[in-house]
Write a protein that holds these residues in place. Sequence first.
Motif, PDB file in Angstrom:
ATOM      1  N   THR A   7     131.758  26.851  93.813  1.00  0.00           N
ATOM      2  CA  THR A   7     132.291  26.576  92.478  1.00  0.00           C
ATOM      3  C   THR A   7     133.816  26.555  92.558  1.00  0.00           C
ATOM      4  N   ASP A   9     135.688  28.575  91.260  1.00  0.00           N
ATOM      5  CA  ASP A   9     136.144  29.958  91.379  1.00  0.00           C
ATOM      6  C   ASP A   9     135.937  30.513  92.785  1.00  0.00           C
ATOM      7  N   ALA A 129     134.330  20.717  85.993  1.00  0.00           N
ATOM      8  CA  ALA A 129     134.640  20.814  84.566  1.00  0.00           C
ATOM      9  C   ALA A 129     135.482  22.059  84.290  1.00  0.00           C
ATOM     10  N   THR A 130     136.524  21.898  83.497  1.00  0.00           N
ATOM     11  CA  THR A 130     137.374  23.016  83.087  1.00  0.00           C
ATOM     12  C   THR A 130     137.501  23.026  81.566  1.00  0.00           C
ATOM     13  N   LYS A 131     137.726  24.213  81.015  1.00  0.00           N
ATOM     14  CA  LYS A 131     137.802  24.362  79.555  1.00  0.00           C
ATOM     15  C   LYS A 131     139.118  23.853  78.989  1.00  0.00           C
ATOM     16  N   GLU A 132     140.210  24.054  79.742  1.00  0.00           N
ATOM     17  CA  GLU A 132     141.530  23.648  79.266  1.00  0.00           C
ATOM     18  C   GLU A 132     142.273  22.878  80.354  1.00  0.00           C
ATOM     19  N   LYS A 134     144.968  23.000  82.075  1.00  0.00           N
ATOM     20  CA  LYS A 134     146.096  23.826  82.503  1.00  0.00           C
ATOM     21  C   LYS A 134     146.350  23.629  84.001  1.00  0.00           C
ATOM     22  N   ASP A 159     135.810  14.671  84.560  1.00  0.00           N
ATOM     23  CA  ASP A 159     136.077  15.564  83.439  1.00  0.00           C
ATOM     24  C   ASP A 159     137.532  15.396  83.003  1.00  0.00           C
ATOM     25  N   ASN A 161     139.639  17.157  81.057  1.00  0.00           N
ATOM     26  CA  ASN A 161     140.535  18.305  81.204  1.00  0.00           C
ATOM     27  C   ASN A 161     140.949  18.502  82.659  1.00  0.00           C
TER      28      ASN A 161
END
Length: 206
Positions: A7, A9, A129-132, A134, A159, A161
Motif C-alpha cells: 500500500t 503506507d 487513491a488519496t483523500k487530499e 497534499k 485518482d 487527488n
Amino acid sequence: MELQVTTLDGKADGSVTLKDEIFGLEVRQDILHRMVRYQQLKAMAGTHKVKHRSEIAYTSKKSIKQKGSGGARHGAKSAPQFRGGGRAFGPEPRSHAIDLPKKVRALALKHALSAKAKAGELVVVQNVATKEPKTAALLAKFGKLEWSNALIIDGAEVDKNFANAARNIPQIDVLPVQGINVADILRRHKLVLTKAALEALEARFA
C-alpha cells in the motif's frame, strides 16, 4: 512469478502472480532499442526550415557586368554564394517518423515490463487513491517507499487527488494504463503498477 502487493503506507496487502508471457520474457535489448527510437523519432516536430533563393527578399539587380570584370558572371544577390542569400539544399519541414509493426511494439512493451521485473524494479500497489491532494504528505510516503525516481501507472483513470499531489514532485511520472509506453518505463528507475493497471495489462495481452 509471485510478487508482494503493498500500500502507499508501506504495508503488505497480499500478493499477485505475474504471467510469465508478459513479465517473464528473456529481455532483448535490440527490440527495446527499436521501440525507443520509434517513439523518439515520432515525437520530433520536424519543423526545421530555412529560406531558399526564391524566398529571400533581396535585390534582383545584376551585381556586376556580365563581361569584362574578370570574375564570375553573377546575377541576383539572393544566390546562395552571397552573404544574406538563400540557403542551398537546406532542411524542409518533414516527418521523421519510421514504421514499426504493431506486433513488434506490443512485444517491446512486454520486454520492458520483463526487464523491470527481472531487475527487481517492479512494484505492485493496491491503489494510489488519496483523500487530499497534499504534495508534502505524498512526498513523505514516497520517501518511506524509496520511490525517488518512478513511473506510476494507475487504471483507466488516475485518482485526481493523487495526480495533483504528485505532479510537482521531480522525477515522478503518473499515467493511466492507456498511456504506458516503453520509453517512459526505461527512463525511470522503478515501475509502480496498481492492481487495476496490472489487470488491464493482462487483459490487453490475453
